[in-house]
Write a protein that holds these residues in place. Structure first.
Motif, mmCIF file in Angstrom:
data_model
loop_
_atom_site.group_PDB
_atom_site.id
_atom_site.type_symbol
_atom_site.label_atom_id
_atom_site.label_comp_id
_atom_site.label_asym_id
_atom_site.label_seq_id
_atom_site.Cartn_x
_atom_site.Cartn_y
_atom_site.Cartn_z
ATOM 1 N N LYS A 132 0.836 -1.200 0.000
ATOM 2 C CA LYS A 132 0.000 0.000 0.000
ATOM 3 C C LYS A 132 0.873 1.254 0.000
ATOM 4 O O LYS A 132 0.672 2.189 -0.773
ATOM 5 N N ARG A 133 1.877 1.249 0.881
ATOM 6 C CA ARG A 133 2.720 2.439 0.988
ATOM 7 C C ARG A 133 3.565 2.634 -0.264
ATOM 8 O O ARG A 133 3.727 3.746 -0.755
ATOM 9 N N VAL A 134 4.117 1.554 -0.791
ATOM 10 C CA VAL A 134 4.899 1.694 -2.018
ATOM 11 C C VAL A 134 4.006 2.205 -3.143
ATOM 12 O O VAL A 134 4.435 2.999 -3.981
ATOM 13 N N GLY A 135 2.746 1.766 -3.130
ATOM 14 C CA GLY A 135 1.817 2.220 -4.161
ATOM 15 C C GLY A 135 1.603 3.721 -4.175
ATOM 16 O O GLY A 135 1.231 4.291 -5.196
ATOM 17 N N GLU B 101 7.564 7.660 -7.454
ATOM 18 C CA GLU B 101 8.860 7.365 -8.081
ATOM 19 C C GLU B 101 8.992 5.890 -8.447
ATOM 20 O O GLU B 101 9.900 5.518 -9.182
ATOM 21 N N VAL B 102 8.134 5.046 -7.858
ATOM 22 C CA VAL B 102 8.223 3.613 -8.134
ATOM 23 C C VAL B 102 7.238 3.279 -9.249
ATOM 24 O O VAL B 102 6.034 3.416 -9.083
ATOM 25 N N PHE C 195 9.291 -3.544 -11.078
ATOM 26 C CA PHE C 195 9.172 -2.099 -10.921
ATOM 27 C C PHE C 195 10.532 -1.461 -11.114
ATOM 28 O O PHE C 195 11.568 -2.131 -11.079
ATOM 29 N N THR C 196 10.516 -0.168 -11.290
ATOM 30 C CA THR C 196 11.774 0.557 -11.399
ATOM 31 C C THR C 196 11.625 1.895 -10.682
ATOM 32 O O THR C 196 10.502 2.338 -10.389
ATOM 33 N N TYR C 197 12.753 2.501 -10.403
ATOM 34 C CA TYR C 197 12.757 3.757 -9.658
ATOM 35 C C TYR C 197 13.148 4.887 -10.582
ATOM 36 O O TYR C 197 14.174 4.824 -11.253
ATOM 37 N N ARG C 198 12.328 5.910 -10.623
ATOM 38 C CA ARG C 198 12.656 7.115 -11.404
ATOM 39 C C ARG C 198 12.672 8.303 -10.458
ATOM 40 O O ARG C 198 11.648 8.650 -9.868
ATOM 41 N N PRO D 110 5.690 12.581 1.864
ATOM 42 C CA PRO D 110 6.362 11.339 1.509
ATOM 43 C C PRO D 110 6.138 10.312 2.606
ATOM 44 O O PRO D 110 6.294 10.620 3.782
ATOM 45 N N SER D 111 5.758 9.125 2.226
ATOM 46 C CA SER D 111 5.458 8.126 3.248
ATOM 47 C C SER D 111 6.725 7.383 3.639
ATOM 48 O O SER D 111 7.661 7.239 2.854
ATOM 49 N N THR D 112 6.758 6.931 4.870
ATOM 50 C CA THR D 112 7.924 6.220 5.387
ATOM 51 C C THR D 112 7.598 4.749 5.534
ATOM 52 O O THR D 112 6.446 4.373 5.695
ATOM 53 N N ILE D 113 8.621 3.955 5.480
ATOM 54 C CA ILE D 113 8.455 2.506 5.637
ATOM 55 C C ILE D 113 8.953 2.103 7.010
ATOM 56 O O ILE D 113 10.115 2.285 7.337
#
Lengths: 233, 233
Positions: free
Chosen positions: A185-188, A192-193, A211-214, A229-232
């Motif tokens: 959920k958070r990565v979603g 940038e992902v 996935f890739t990071y931009r 920005p969300s934290t993990i």
DNA sequence: ACAAAAGTGTTTTCCATACACCCATGC
DNA sequence: GCATGGGTGTATGGAAAACACTTTTGT
């Protein structure tokens, strides 16, 4: 207040690198057996002295490049270690840096430069020279702190990666498991992902989306993202 | 990998102190006009060289004590500054520290030691020598980050203080206003902040309750507080 | 009586957490 | 058909944020 100095303030300035990498799903640091005095034969971080014609940052990067052959590696200064007797018989002030190395992609180069350098899991380190254990402890704390709030993970991930891969990486660094659905959920929410649309079939029957990071263009005062920005964790 | 060194790695190691204080409700740093070369007459942070028989941390504390006459001051290392040409004509690596000084209680001692040292508001600094502006920028960022999560405020508050005083301090450091009721709610959850029962009548007609800070005994694994420490933002 | 600072609660929003089942595929 | 890892949604609790009026008292 007066300023004066003499040879009494001249000392050796060194750098030491805490190079993190992943090996067999364990968080490791690069160590090597010293081939010279002092403490010849004992385990040590990678380090070297700062030359007069290079900055301290450059010295750290030079040490890392000399050993790994790599240049585009994330490095961050940790701080200066300046106890009087941190080395026996001579006064050395050392500035420590931590670096993140994507081992799986690049282990060939690492092994080829120095036969004495090896990856050792951070939770089973041998006794180390000087204050190197303390440096590693601080670097590990800094890594865990920083990776929560900044895009550091991507320094340890290959160009393309599955979400499971990314989650495993966090779990390895934190040392405890994360909830799969909350993680995704958070990565979603991270713009940038990016889903490449490709599928990696090597890791499972079904196949995992890659996935890739931009990196996002830095926000201008006008064009600012409205979301935090969300934290993990 | 080989290690070798010579005089080419011997250099001057210095410390520089970013000493924060409050003056007229503005966040200030202690600066002074250099009385010696290089850059004599220009504005500079307080600093000095590290001697061979003292640690870098001790050198920073010595510099601060020499100038202020104070010893029990909060100090924290910021990092090493190691550009080749950060000073003209000589190579100096400097380790920066930031310190928090309770000015209102102690300004007598500060002024008495050095007539050249003055408090300058961080938002109207003069041009500074070397990389001292950069050091202050980094220290300010670190202060704002750290004061959010740790009990640093109390280093800048007197023994007893009103909640309005404490809130004003946060607002001065952050540079933006806080909501009074939310602020008091969060402070109310901190067991370390204790109502003394005393009233300060100097600041208002009605008078304000005075609080004090009592450091909690460090929690043992068994005796752990169930609540998360709250942050002020 | 009024100016000036102190003090006080409720509602809403959002984020973190906890939690369990179906999907696609190779064998 | 079954084992393996991939993928998905909802409900709850707690912290942060928004928000305005009353109290005290010296002048």
């Amino acid at each position: 207040m007066q300023e004066y100095y003499s040879d009494n303030s001249m000392m050796l300035v060194a750098v030491d690198c805490i190079i993190f990498g992943l090996k067999d799903n364990r968080l490791c640091v690069l160590l090597y057996r010293r081939g010279f005095e002092p403490c010849k034969g004992e385990w040590s971080l990678l380090g070297g002295f700062v030359n007069k014609n290079e900055s301290v940052d450059s010295a750290a990067r030079r040490v890392l490049t000399t050993l790994t052959g790599l240049n585009d590696v994330y490095m961050q200064q940790l701080g200066a270690f300046g106890a009087v007797n941190r080395e026996p018989d001579r006064r050395v002030v050392s500035v420590a840096y931590y670096a993140l190395l994507n081992v799986s992609e690049r282990n060939t180069s690492v092994g080829s430069v120095s036969d004495n350098a090896v990856w050792v899991a951070v939770d089973s380190l041998p006794p180390l020279v000087f204050d190197h254990q303390e440096m590693i402890d601080m670097a590990l704390a800094a890594l865990r702190r920083d990776i929560k709030a900044t895009p550091l993970v991507f320094e340890l991930l290959p160009e393309m990666f599955s979400l499971t891969h990314m989650q495993t990486l966090y779990e390895t660094i934190y040392g405890y498991p994360l909830d799969k659905r909350n993680f995704r959920k958070r990565v979603g929410t991270m713009p940038e992902v990016i889903d490449t649309g490709l599928i990696d079939k090597t890791g499972s029957r079904r196949g995992a989306r890659l996935f890739t990071y931009r990196k996002q263009s830095p926000p201008t005062p006008e064009n600012r993202p409205s979301h935090k920005p969300s934290t993990i964790s």
